[in-house]
Scaffold this motif. Structure first.
Motif, PDB file in Angstrom:
ATOM      1  N   ARG A 244       0.842  -1.203   0.000  1.00  0.00           N
ATOM      2  CA  ARG A 244       0.000   0.000   0.000  1.00  0.00           C
ATOM      3  C   ARG A 244       0.874   1.250   0.000  1.00  0.00           C
ATOM      4  O   ARG A 244       0.600   2.221  -0.716  1.00  0.00           O
ATOM      5  N   TYR A 245       1.913   1.225   0.816  1.00  0.00           N
ATOM      6  CA  TYR A 245       2.857   2.345   0.842  1.00  0.00           C
ATOM      7  C   TYR A 245       3.474   2.541  -0.538  1.00  0.00           C
ATOM      8  O   TYR A 245       3.528   3.665  -1.062  1.00  0.00           O
ATOM      9  N   GLY A 246       3.955   1.459  -1.151  1.00  0.00           N
ATOM     10  CA  GLY A 246       4.638   1.562  -2.434  1.00  0.00           C
ATOM     11  C   GLY A 246       3.730   2.047  -3.543  1.00  0.00           C
ATOM     12  O   GLY A 246       4.138   2.853  -4.390  1.00  0.00           O
ATOM     13  N   VAL A 247       2.480   1.583  -3.557  1.00  0.00           N
ATOM     14  CA  VAL A 247       1.536   2.024  -4.589  1.00  0.00           C
ATOM     15  C   VAL A 247       1.258   3.514  -4.444  1.00  0.00           C
ATOM     16  O   VAL A 247       1.258   4.261  -5.431  1.00  0.00           O
ATOM     17  N   ALA A 248       1.012   3.969  -3.215  1.00  0.00           N
ATOM     18  CA  ALA A 248       0.756   5.390  -2.996  1.00  0.00           C
ATOM     19  C   ALA A 248       1.983   6.227  -3.349  1.00  0.00           C
ATOM     20  O   ALA A 248       1.863   7.315  -3.949  1.00  0.00           O
TER      21      ALA A 248
END
Length: 324
Positions: free
Chosen positions: A238-242
């Motif tokens: 989730r962090y990486g996608v954002a």
């Protein structure tokens, strides 16, 4: 190999203090130097076991494409994520270098006349300008295959299951459902293959593939090397996608506002080419607001790691505040 730089300690809320960004940029530069030295060794002229020869022109052009430029944000994210989780240094460095080599290959091909037709990259002539188009094609091919060679090499990661996860993840992020597919959608958005009108969701999908997939995998690779649980990997994804979304929006803003000298390449070309960007869809103020929202998503995603995730929090803020 040199060990990871020690982590910057921070108190809750200190992400708002300007000094943390100074510490972050120093840390980014330090890790970038480590990555550079690792890749200098990878790209020397010495023939390795299993190789017949390393053609000098090819190696020279590969070094031109890879060395002496770039922030190394993608391997930095891999290394820092693995460090946060207590993962092995050598495995993180190799996995991060693999991601960076794929990124560099994509830039070489993206710069070519059939794609974006750029003359400058990172403040120096692009590979097809410094050499020729045929050499540039082969440089991209060689960098891509070297990326998978490094990622799959047990010298850097002894666990076969981890190596398989890394190779599979890198292939998916860089291939038809990720970066390459996104590049095709980007060309389509220019109208090369017929008229097309992209809405916000279409633009987000294209950017998530072209730019976001590799950035998100940079973080996931660190999670794999660091032995993250399934729940931890989901949070870091989730962090990486954002982060990937925020990076592309910030890049689009820079293409409108930054100088070619600051960027080390031509600016304003995306608008001239009719490329689909969220700046066009949301306006500059709306795009900046979306960047701020995405930084909040990044903060929430890594909250469970407390102070250990401070570098990842700072990376999100650096991504949207960078000037080049």
């Amino acid at each position: 190999m040199t060990s990871f730089p020690s982590s910057t300690q921070a108190t809750p809320g200190s992400v708002k203090v300007a000094g943390t960004q100074d510490a972050f940029t120093h840390r980014l530069a330090t890790v970038a130097g480590e990555v550079e030295r690792f890749m200098v060794d990878l790209l020397d002229g010495e023939v390795r076991p299993g190789e017949i020869a390393r053609p000098p022109r090819l190696m020279e052009a590969m070094r031109h494409a890879v060395l002496g430029g770039g922030k190394r944000l993608r391997p930095f994210l891999t290394i820092e994520t693995a460090r946060m989780l207590g993962g092995p240094e050598a495995g993180a460095m190799a996995a991060g270098a693999g991601v960076e080599l794929v990124h560099c290959y994509s830039l070489v091909h993206d710069d070519m006349p059939a794609m974006d037709n750029d003359d400058m990259r990172r403040g120096k002539p692009t590979v097809h300008k410094a050499y020729d188009e045929a050499t540039a094609i082969l440089v991209g091919d060689a960098l891509q295959t070297l990326a998978f060679e490094i990622t799959a090499d047990p010298q850097w990661q002894a666990d076969a299951g981890i190596r398989a996860d890394l190779v599979l993840g890198l292939a998916k992020a860089s291939g038809l459902g990720g970066m390459v597919g996104g590049q095709l959608l980007d060309l389509s958005a220019e109208g090369r293959f017929g008229a097309v009108a992209l809405d916000v969701d279409d633009t987000l999908r294209m950017q998530a593939m072209k730019t976001g997939a590799i950035l998100a995998f940079s973080v996931e690779a660190g999670a794999i090397v660091g032995g993250a649980s399934a729940d931890e990997r989901a949070a870091l994804l989730r962090y990486g996608v954002a982060l990937g979304q925020a990076f592309q929006i910030a890049d689009d803003i820079l293409d409108r506002e930054a100088s070619p000298e600051a960027m080390g390449k031509a600016t304003g070309k995306d608008k001239d080419a009719g490329k689909a960007t969220l700046v066009d869809r949301l306006g500059l103020d709306g795009a900046r607001a979306e960047c701020d929202r995405l930084v909040g998503v990044c903060d929430e995603a890594v909250a469970r790691w407390g102070d250990r995730a401070q570098t990842l929090r700072d990376a999100a803020r650096f991504t949207v505040a960078r000037k080049a």
